[in-house]
Write an enzyme that holds these catalytic residues in place. Structure first.
Site, mmCIF file in Angstrom:
data_model
loop_
_atom_site.group_PDB
_atom_site.id
_atom_site.type_symbol
_atom_site.label_atom_id
_atom_site.label_comp_id
_atom_site.label_asym_id
_atom_site.label_seq_id
_atom_site.Cartn_x
_atom_site.Cartn_y
_atom_site.Cartn_z
ATOM 1 N N GLN A 71 0.816 -1.214 0.000
ATOM 2 C CA GLN A 71 0.000 0.000 0.000
ATOM 3 C C GLN A 71 0.852 1.267 0.000
ATOM 4 O O GLN A 71 2.059 1.234 0.220
ATOM 5 C CB GLN A 71 -0.934 0.004 1.212
ATOM 6 C CG GLN A 71 -2.007 -1.068 1.132
ATOM 7 C CD GLN A 71 -3.113 -0.858 2.144
ATOM 8 O OE1 GLN A 71 -3.207 -1.568 3.121
ATOM 9 N NE2 GLN A 71 -3.964 0.121 1.896
ATOM 10 N N HIS A 72 0.179 2.369 -0.269
ATOM 11 C CA HIS A 72 0.695 3.736 -0.090
ATOM 12 C C HIS A 72 1.675 4.226 -1.143
ATOM 13 O O HIS A 72 1.780 5.422 -1.362
ATOM 14 C CB HIS A 72 1.376 3.913 1.274
ATOM 15 C CG HIS A 72 0.581 3.479 2.449
ATOM 16 N ND1 HIS A 72 -0.683 3.947 2.717
ATOM 17 C CD2 HIS A 72 0.869 2.601 3.438
ATOM 18 C CE1 HIS A 72 -1.139 3.390 3.824
ATOM 19 N NE2 HIS A 72 -0.227 2.559 4.277
ATOM 20 N N ASP A 233 -2.422 -5.010 0.381
ATOM 21 C CA ASP A 233 -1.944 -6.310 0.854
ATOM 22 C C ASP A 233 -2.657 -6.798 2.105
ATOM 23 O O ASP A 233 -2.996 -7.989 2.220
ATOM 24 C CB ASP A 233 -0.427 -6.302 1.057
ATOM 25 C CG ASP A 233 0.077 -5.121 1.874
ATOM 26 O OD1 ASP A 233 -0.743 -4.330 2.393
ATOM 27 O OD2 ASP A 233 1.313 -4.981 1.985
#
Length: 481
Positions: A71-72, A233
């Site tokens: 992520q991110h 995830d």
């Protein structure tokens, strides 16, 4: 029986599983490594995906595919569909000052109410602010902003510099909720917050529903397979594990993650808990520590042993390590938000100056960070009916046995598996079926670790010692944090 594929593009590697859509039975799999670092060109992810797909026997015979991903991370695209600069990953902390600036500008409560989370260096919006301030020439070129799994899904659909349809970018609720400019509560983007970070507006991926198709595959000769919306995830792992409300997962990988399925969105103005969405239409509050299994790597390196021997040493020492405490902020920390902190041992005496004590304190320190995250989630209403340990770090026998005393409860360890890739495959099967619920795939082989009375008697004291040491941590320049 139709086949589906799930892809896990994680920080360290890409894994592919091909499973039967109806039963979840594994047919074949493959993997390939990613380069190390906190700044990676997305082309390296694509190359690893291609290698992992080849190792798994290709995608020619699958009916649906979905991607779970870290992520991110910031994938910035220009008008031609080209990557503007290498992607900044979730664990790149150079945006820590930007996170502090953004939080101060609106206030933590306003951020929590707007998007369910308070910005930390991991979030995409803080990386956009860093880009605008540190590399304005790159920021000016940004026409679209994607996350790692969004970009890979877009590429699997045949898009890229040769077909730069930015409007074809797709994402899901779970990954969008880690950007800092999408609200799990309303299901809408906050373009004003995107602009606050980047300085101008940009194309953002359309957020698909949990079982909505994100397009069709355009990879090799297979031009008919459906693409799932994918997932972050942690949400993909929750789907792979079949988590329901009351389940708590402690995932020990590169990072440490505490997550729980919830029917209601979370909004924590303290910033300890991120109010994310899950991959089924519900919510996934979670707390993340930057320091996961690499704490064990560091301890093994210091002691000059392998991981099996590290676990043996740790289990020669009683719970609480006779007062020796490791605050494991080896790469700064996210929960609590101390990006410049360093790790430190406390309570070192002649009696605790042994390999066993150092080993156990390292294992317990890793677990204490996760216990802090769970405590913050419980304070917001999480009900931990069942606690499971997953991830690479959960393979350690010492981690499994020490967890019962640190958390003060029994824990379950599901059979080893690629939970993120499995969750992506289950999502692909859901999209293929068109059913209102994801398919029921049986998981077996879970192992339970009971909490011994003598271990539980040490829980409160060891948690208190850790809390005291945690607040004495130093930053990397030696100043008080």
């Amino acid at each position: 029986m139709p086949l589906v594929a799930g892809i896990d593009s994680s920080t360290q590697s890409c894994k592919v599983v091909v499973r039967e859509a109806d039963t979840g039975a594994l047919v074949r799999d493959g993997r390939a490594s990613h380069p190390e670092g906190t700044e990676i060109h997305p082309d390296r992810w694509w190359e690893a995906l291609v290698s992992a797909v080849d190792a798994a026997g290709g995608l020619d015979d699958v009916a649906a595919v979905a991607v779970g991903g870290q992520q991110h991370g910031l994938v910035a695209l220009d008008e031609s569909g080209a990557v503007v600069r290498p992607a900044l990953l979730w664990n790149d902390t150079r945006s820590a000052r930007a996170a502090a600036e953004l939080t101060e500008e609106l206030g933590p409560r306003a951020w929590a109410e707007a998007v369910g989370s308070v910005p930390v260096a991991s979030f995409t919006v803080t990386k956009l602010r860093w880009l605008a301030e540190a590399e304005p020439h790159h920021a000016a070129r940004v026409a679209a902003v994607a996350l790692p799994h969004d970009w890979l899904t877009w590429r699997l659909a045949g898009h890229g510099p040769d077909d730069p349809d930015l409007e074809a970018l797709r994402t899901d609720r779970s990954d969008a909720s880690g950007t800092g400019y999408w609200s799990p509560a309303t299901g809408e983007y906050r373009h004003d917050l995107l602009v606050r970070g980047l300085g101008h507006d940009a194309v953002l991926p359309r957020v698909c529903g949990p079982a909505e198709s994100a397009g069709t595959l355009a990879y090799g000769p297979n031009r008919h397979a459906l693409l799932g919306p994918g997932a972050g995830d942690n949400a993909a792992a929750a789907l792979g594990l079949g988590m329901v409300e009351g389940d708590v997962a402690l995932s020990i990988g590169t990072s440490g993650v505490v997550s729980a399925v919830s029917a209601t969105p979370a909004a924590d103005p303290s910033g300890s808990v991120a109010g994310f969405a899950d991959a089924t239409g519900e919510f996934l509050p979670l707390a993340v520590t930057l320091n996961g299994a690499r704490v064990l790597d560091a301890a093994a390196r210091i002691l000059g042993v392998d991981h099996a021997r590290l676990a043996e040493l740790a289990l020669t020492v009683p719970p609480g390590s006779d007062g020796l405490v490791l605050v494991p902020y080896l790469e700064g920390e996210r929960t609590p938000n101390r990006p410049h902190a360093s790790g430190s041992f406390h309570g070192l005496t002649l009696a605790t100056s042994t390999p066993g004590h150092l080993a156990r304190a390292s294992v317990e320190g890793l677990l204490h960070g996760l216990a802090d995250g769970l405590a913050a989630m419980v304070a917001l209403g999480t009900r931990p009916d069942r606690v499971s340990l997953i991830g690479g770090g959960a393979r350690s026998e010492a981690v499994r046995r020490c967890a019962t005393s640190v958390f003060g409860t029994s824990v379950e360890v599901p059979a080893p598996g690629e939970y993120v890739a499995d969750g992506a495959a289950r999502q692909a099967a859901w999209v293929l079926s068109g059913a209102p619920e994801p398919p029921s795939w049986e998981r077996s082989g879970s192992q339970s670790y009971a909490a011994a009375e003598e271990d539980l008697s040490a829980t409160a004291a060891m948690r208190e010692r850790y809390a005291t040491a945690r607040d004495l941590v130093l930053d990397r320049l030696g100043a008080g944090n």
